[in-house]
Design a protein around this motif. Structure first.
Motif, mmCIF file in Angstrom:
data_model
loop_
_atom_site.group_PDB
_atom_site.id
_atom_site.type_symbol
_atom_site.label_atom_id
_atom_site.label_comp_id
_atom_site.label_asym_id
_atom_site.label_seq_id
_atom_site.Cartn_x
_atom_site.Cartn_y
_atom_site.Cartn_z
ATOM 1 N N LEU A 3 10.209 -12.773 -7.982
ATOM 2 C CA LEU A 3 9.878 -11.538 -8.700
ATOM 3 C C LEU A 3 10.778 -10.381 -8.277
ATOM 4 O O LEU A 3 11.197 -9.565 -9.097
ATOM 5 C CB LEU A 3 8.410 -11.172 -8.489
ATOM 6 C CG LEU A 3 7.397 -12.102 -9.155
ATOM 7 C CD1 LEU A 3 5.989 -11.750 -8.713
ATOM 8 C CD2 LEU A 3 7.518 -12.032 -10.675
ATOM 9 N N GLU A 4 11.108 -10.322 -6.989
ATOM 10 C CA GLU A 4 12.001 -9.265 -6.498
ATOM 11 C C GLU A 4 13.411 -9.428 -7.056
ATOM 12 O O GLU A 4 14.063 -8.443 -7.402
ATOM 13 C CB GLU A 4 12.052 -9.292 -4.973
ATOM 14 C CG GLU A 4 10.770 -8.866 -4.293
ATOM 15 C CD GLU A 4 10.823 -9.083 -2.791
ATOM 16 O OE1 GLU A 4 11.921 -8.967 -2.206
ATOM 17 O OE2 GLU A 4 9.762 -9.380 -2.203
ATOM 18 N N SER A 42 14.313 -11.134 -9.815
ATOM 19 C CA SER A 42 14.381 -11.342 -11.265
ATOM 20 C C SER A 42 14.822 -10.068 -11.966
ATOM 21 O O SER A 42 15.047 -9.021 -11.343
ATOM 22 C CB SER A 42 13.014 -11.773 -11.795
ATOM 23 O OG SER A 42 12.122 -10.670 -11.747
ATOM 24 N N GLU A 43 14.909 -10.142 -13.272
ATOM 25 C CA GLU A 43 15.268 -8.969 -14.075
ATOM 26 C C GLU A 43 14.259 -7.844 -13.910
ATOM 27 O O GLU A 43 14.569 -6.681 -14.164
ATOM 28 C CB GLU A 43 15.366 -9.357 -15.554
ATOM 29 C CG GLU A 43 16.512 -10.305 -15.849
ATOM 30 C CD GLU A 43 16.535 -10.748 -17.301
ATOM 31 O OE1 GLU A 43 15.734 -10.236 -18.113
ATOM 32 O OE2 GLU A 43 17.361 -11.616 -17.616
ATOM 33 N N LEU A 44 13.049 -8.182 -13.484
ATOM 34 C CA LEU A 44 12.018 -7.163 -13.277
ATOM 35 C C LEU A 44 12.337 -6.253 -12.093
ATOM 36 O O LEU A 44 11.860 -5.125 -12.029
ATOM 37 C CB LEU A 44 10.656 -7.838 -13.054
ATOM 38 C CG LEU A 44 10.134 -8.705 -14.197
ATOM 39 C CD1 LEU A 44 8.875 -9.435 -13.768
ATOM 40 C CD2 LEU A 44 9.872 -7.853 -15.425
ATOM 41 N N LYS A 45 13.112 -6.765 -11.125
ATOM 42 C CA LYS A 45 13.501 -6.014 -9.925
ATOM 43 C C LYS A 45 12.299 -5.326 -9.264
ATOM 44 O O LYS A 45 12.310 -4.136 -8.971
ATOM 45 C CB LYS A 45 14.572 -4.967 -10.256
ATOM 46 C CG LYS A 45 15.853 -5.542 -10.794
ATOM 47 C CD LYS A 45 16.600 -6.280 -9.711
ATOM 48 C CE LYS A 45 17.935 -6.790 -10.266
ATOM 49 N NZ LYS A 45 18.434 -7.902 -9.519
ATOM 50 N N MET A 46 11.253 -6.106 -9.034
ATOM 51 C CA MET A 46 10.055 -5.556 -8.407
ATOM 52 C C MET A 46 10.330 -5.198 -6.952
ATOM 53 O O MET A 46 11.118 -5.857 -6.274
ATOM 54 C CB MET A 46 8.917 -6.571 -8.457
ATOM 55 C CG MET A 46 8.299 -6.756 -9.797
ATOM 56 S SD MET A 46 6.801 -7.776 -9.635
ATOM 57 C CE MET A 46 6.165 -7.646 -11.276
ATOM 58 N N SER A 47 9.635 -4.188 -6.498
ATOM 59 C CA SER A 47 9.683 -3.861 -5.075
ATOM 60 C C SER A 47 8.915 -4.952 -4.334
ATOM 61 O O SER A 47 8.063 -5.639 -4.927
ATOM 62 C CB SER A 47 9.045 -2.499 -4.821
ATOM 63 O OG SER A 47 7.645 -2.588 -5.013
ATOM 64 N N ASP A 84 5.221 -4.464 -4.875
ATOM 65 C CA ASP A 84 4.779 -4.805 -6.225
ATOM 66 C C ASP A 84 4.768 -6.326 -6.428
ATOM 67 O O ASP A 84 3.885 -6.867 -7.102
ATOM 68 C CB ASP A 84 5.668 -4.134 -7.280
ATOM 69 C CG ASP A 84 5.419 -2.634 -7.383
ATOM 70 O OD1 ASP A 84 4.355 -2.170 -6.912
ATOM 71 O OD2 ASP A 84 6.304 -1.935 -7.912
ATOM 72 N N ALA A 85 5.758 -7.013 -5.838
ATOM 73 C CA ALA A 85 5.810 -8.470 -5.950
ATOM 74 C C ALA A 85 4.600 -9.104 -5.270
ATOM 75 O O ALA A 85 3.984 -10.026 -5.818
ATOM 76 C CB ALA A 85 7.111 -9.006 -5.359
ATOM 77 N N MET A 91 1.586 -8.506 -7.477
ATOM 78 C CA MET A 91 1.606 -9.363 -8.663
ATOM 79 C C MET A 91 1.168 -10.787 -8.307
ATOM 80 O O MET A 91 0.349 -11.389 -8.999
ATOM 81 C CB MET A 91 2.999 -9.376 -9.279
ATOM 82 C CG MET A 91 3.141 -10.334 -10.448
ATOM 83 S SD MET A 91 2.119 -9.920 -11.858
ATOM 84 C CE MET A 91 3.099 -8.634 -12.579
#
Length: 199
Positions: free
Chosen positions: A17-18, A20-25, A28-29, A32
C-alpha cells in the motif's frame, strides 16, 4: 503463503500500500490493513492428513518427543492441536508469532531442542515445504524428511530433504529405522544445553 508468518504477511500488505500508486503513509497503510485484516479460523481451515492422536501416540510409544514448528500463530497451532485431540501429546509448540526468527532460521529448532532436552542431531525434521527442509538442514537435524501429501511437490522437496515419504503415516516406520541406525553407529541422545542454545 504457507511459508510466511502472518505478521510478515501483514507487513508485506502494508508495504504494498505504501509503494503503490496510492502512496499511503505508513500510518494510513496500517489503518487500511487493520480495517480489512481477518484471521482465518485455524480449526475450521485445518484438515488433518491422518489420525494425529494415533500417529503421535505411536511416536510417544517409541520414546520420542513431539514438537510442532509452524508459520501459523502460536495460539492458532495450540487451538488446532486441541481440536484434533492431540495437544497433550505435544511437548513444544513454536509459532510464527513467537519471538524467534522465521523459518528456515535454525533458532526455531534450537529452541525446540532446548525445551525438549534433545540435541539437533538426534532430531527428525518432518515437513511439507522446501522451507521446512532448509530449516532441518540449517539446524543440523539428524534427518530431514519431506512429506509428499502436503503443500509441496517432489521437485520442491528433493532439493534439501534427506528422504521423501508419500504420506505422514510412513513416519513411525522411518523414525524407528532411523533410531536403530543411530544406535548402531553409536549416536546416543544427549541433552541440548543452554550454552548450545545461545550459540
Amino acid at each position: 503463503l504457507c511459508c510466511t508468518p502472518m505478521r510478515n504477511l501483514r507487513n508485506i500488505a502494508e508495504k504494498v500500500l505504501e509503494d503503490s500508486e496510492l502512496k499511503m503513509s505508513p500510518a494510513d497503510a496500517v489503518a487500511m490493513v487493520d480495517s480489512v485484516w481477518e484471521m482465518p479460523d485455524p480449526v475450521k481451515t485445518a484438515k488433518p492428513l491422518t489420525d494425529l492422536r494415533v500417529l503421535f501416540s505411536t511416536l510417544r510409544g517409541m520414546n520420542m518427543k513431539i514438537a510442532v514448528c509452524t508459520t501459523d500463530d502460536h495460539q492458532a497451532a495450540v487451538d488446532t492441536l486441541k481440536a484434533f485431540d492431540c495437544d497433550d501429546l505435544v511437548d513444544c509448540v513454536v509459532g510464527g508469532d513467537d519471538a524467534l526468527p522465521p523459518k528456515p532460521h535454525a533458532a526455531q529448532i534450537y529452541h525446540i531442542c532446548y525445551e525438549c532436552g534433545v540435541a539437533p542431531h538426534d532430531t527428525i525434521m518432518v515437513g511439507d515445504t522446501n522451507t521446512d527442509m532448509k530449516l532441518g538442514k540449517n539446524s543440523g537435524c539428524g534427518l530431514t524428511v519431506g512429506v509428499l501429501d502436503g503443500a509441496s511437490s517432489i521437485p520442491d522437496l528433493v532439493v534439501s530433504a534427506d528422504c521423501l515419504v508419500p504420506n505422514i503415516d510412513r513416519i513411525p516406520a522411518l523414525a524407528y529405522q532411523w533410531s536403530l541406525r543411530a544406535q548402531m553407529v553409536g549416536q546416543e541422545t544427549q541433552g541440548f544445553s543452554k550454552e548450545d542454545y545461545d550459540k
